[in-house]
Design an enzyme around this catalytic site. Structure first.
Site, PDB file in Angstrom:
ATOM      1  N   LYS A   1      10.510   4.715  -0.372  1.00 47.11           N
ATOM      2  CA  LYS A   1      10.295   4.840  -0.275  1.00 47.11           C
ATOM      3  C   LYS A   1      11.480   5.173   0.885  1.00 47.11           C
ATOM      4  O   LYS A   1      11.709   6.707   1.851  1.00 47.11           O
ATOM      5  CB  LYS A   1       9.747   3.934   1.111  1.00 47.11           C
ATOM      6  CG  LYS A   1       8.713   3.965   0.869  1.00 47.11           C
ATOM      7  CD  LYS A   1       7.227   4.476   1.402  1.00 47.11           C
ATOM      8  CE  LYS A   1       5.987   4.189   0.997  1.00 47.11           C
ATOM      9  NZ  LYS A   1       5.467   5.045   2.127  1.00 47.11           N
TER      10      LYS A   1
ATOM     11  N   TYR B   1       9.182   0.270  -5.923  1.00 46.44           N
ATOM     12  CA  TYR B   1       8.600   1.124  -4.188  1.00 46.44           C
ATOM     13  C   TYR B   1       9.365   1.039  -3.197  1.00 46.44           C
ATOM     14  O   TYR B   1       9.332   1.903  -2.374  1.00 46.44           O
ATOM     15  CB  TYR B   1       7.243   0.138  -4.525  1.00 46.44           C
ATOM     16  CG  TYR B   1       6.843   0.099  -3.105  1.00 46.44           C
ATOM     17  CD1 TYR B   1       6.178   1.147  -2.430  1.00 46.44           C
ATOM     18  CD2 TYR B   1       7.109  -0.834  -1.835  1.00 46.44           C
ATOM     19  CE1 TYR B   1       5.222   1.268  -1.115  1.00 46.44           C
ATOM     20  CE2 TYR B   1       6.453  -0.414  -0.529  1.00 46.44           C
ATOM     21  CZ  TYR B   1       5.606   0.462   0.225  1.00 46.44           C
ATOM     22  OH  TYR B   1       4.809   0.566   0.867  1.00 46.44           O
TER      23      TYR B   1
ATOM     24  N   SER C   1       8.283   1.885   5.479  1.00 48.73           N
ATOM     25  CA  SER C   1       8.362   0.201   4.452  1.00 48.73           C
ATOM     26  C   SER C   1       9.712  -0.326   5.262  1.00 48.73           C
ATOM     27  O   SER C   1      10.568  -0.127   4.862  1.00 48.73           O
ATOM     28  CB  SER C   1       7.741   0.158   3.654  1.00 48.73           C
ATOM     29  OG  SER C   1       7.501  -1.122   3.941  1.00 48.73           O
TER      30      SER C   1
END
Ligand code: UDP
Length: 335
Positions: free
Chosen positions: A145, A141, A117
């Site tokens: 990633k 988050y 992302s």
């Protein structure tokens, strides 16, 4: 090729499954169906309900289904939730994903396509963001990633894994057929929320800040169609043939679009008014994030079929207006 699509019942995974079938591959979906939707999948596809942290089951499936490539879409993906419950995110996106890699290694499956992302960039580098911009995640988050990207790099060197890593900008839109689309609960993304306002399901869209240093004061993002994202994944398969290599691509249309421009696009697609009001800035939002996707275009021959925001929003409107309650809609519920 036999492709294990982990998280294949989710938004991007389910669009990819259809493309895999269309391009002559055999997708096998592995999903715990907690945030994904079985109804998003065609009847033709094998679905294995299970948890990606279940080493034994994943290992068995990899061998039994003669899997050649794993596509890994199974992640929790709400920035806000990741800040409130970081353990949930590191458990699911990191610990369970490590179990998947171990099962792959032990089963001798070493080709993987991973959904990353643009969140990994945080606010350290100016847009347009190319692959050479340094990761600087500012949320749990984003850390999961960025961390998994690093882990893949180590696995390539140590065990000969080959990987294609795609850093999506703002995945949006829906299948042109209108059959499948975005259905998150709770919904936090701008385009579906603006469409819910057009449908009368919400009174007003809260715009988080109109005092940014951008042309109209609202944040700029790069909205990229979910089918274009899927196309890049399949185009990357030849890159996986060489063992021990990692290929990283940013995926966006390279066009910055403001929140107010999304309001206009939804009004145009729906021929309805989207009422909005201004609220304070949302924590963690960067003023502008858009891609330089020249690497994907040059190396993979990737060419977005939905290059402008109106064409993307039109597909989203078709899906949401025909399925106002997402996958829970009745067939003749459209307004
Ligand atoms: N946004 C907004 N109101 C909403 C949801 C989002 O103003 O109800 C804004 C958000 O601040 C950001 C942009 O829309 O600037 C895109 O947000 P989204 O959550 O869709 O994706 P993100 O860029 O956070 O991944």
């Amino acid at each position: 090729m036999n492709v294990l699509v982990v998280g294949g019942a989710g938004y991007i995974g389910s669009h990819c499954v259809r493309l895999l079938e269309k391009t002559g591959h055999t997708p096998i979906v592995f999903d715990n169906l907690r945030r994904g939707h079985a109804d998003a999948l065609p009847d033709t596809v094998t679905v294995i309900e299970g948890d990606l942290g279940d080493y034994g089951l994943v290992h068995d499936v990899l061998i039994r289904e003669e899997i050649e490539i794993v596509m890994h879409f199974a992640a929790y993906a709400y920035v806000g939730e990741s800040m409130q419950d970081p353990l949930l995110y590191f458990e699911n996106n990191t610990a369970k994903s490590i179990a998947l890699l171990r099962a792959m290694k032990d089963a001798g499956v070493r080709k993987i396509v991973f959904s990353s992302s643009c969140t990994i960039f945080g606010d350290s580098s100016p847009s347009p963001l190319s692959e050479s911009a340094s990761p600087y995640p500012i949320s749990a988050y984003g850390h999961t990633k960025a961390g998994f990207e690093s882990l893949l790099d180590y696995c390539s060197k140590a065990y000969g894994f080959s990987a294609a890593i795609f850093r999506y900008f703002n995945a949006s839109g829906a299948a042109s057929s209108g059959e499948i689309g975005e259905d998150h609960s709770p919904e936090t993304h701008l385009i579906p929320i603006a469409i819910q306002c057009a449908l009368g399901q919400r009174k007003s869209l809260a715009i988080f800040g109109n005092d940014y240093d951008t042309p109209d004061g609202t944040c700029l993002r790069d909205y990229v169609h979910v089918d274009d994202i899927s196309a890049a994944h399949v185009l990357a398969f030849p890159k996986l043939q060489e063992a021990g290599k990692i290929h990283i691509y940013n995926l966006g249309t390279e066009k910055p679009t403001s929140v107010l421009q999304i309001v206009t696009a939804v009004e145009k697609a729906s021929a309805r008014k989207v009422h909005y009001h201004i609220e304070p800035r949302r924590d963690g939002d960067v003023p502008a994030a858009y891609a330089d996707s020249s690497k994907a275009r040059n190396e993979l021959g990737w060419q977005p079929q939905f290059p402008d925001i109106d064409s993307i929003v039109a597909t989203a409107w078709r899906w949401h207006s025909r399925h106002p309650r997402g996958y829970r809609s009745d067939p003749d519920e459209a307004p």
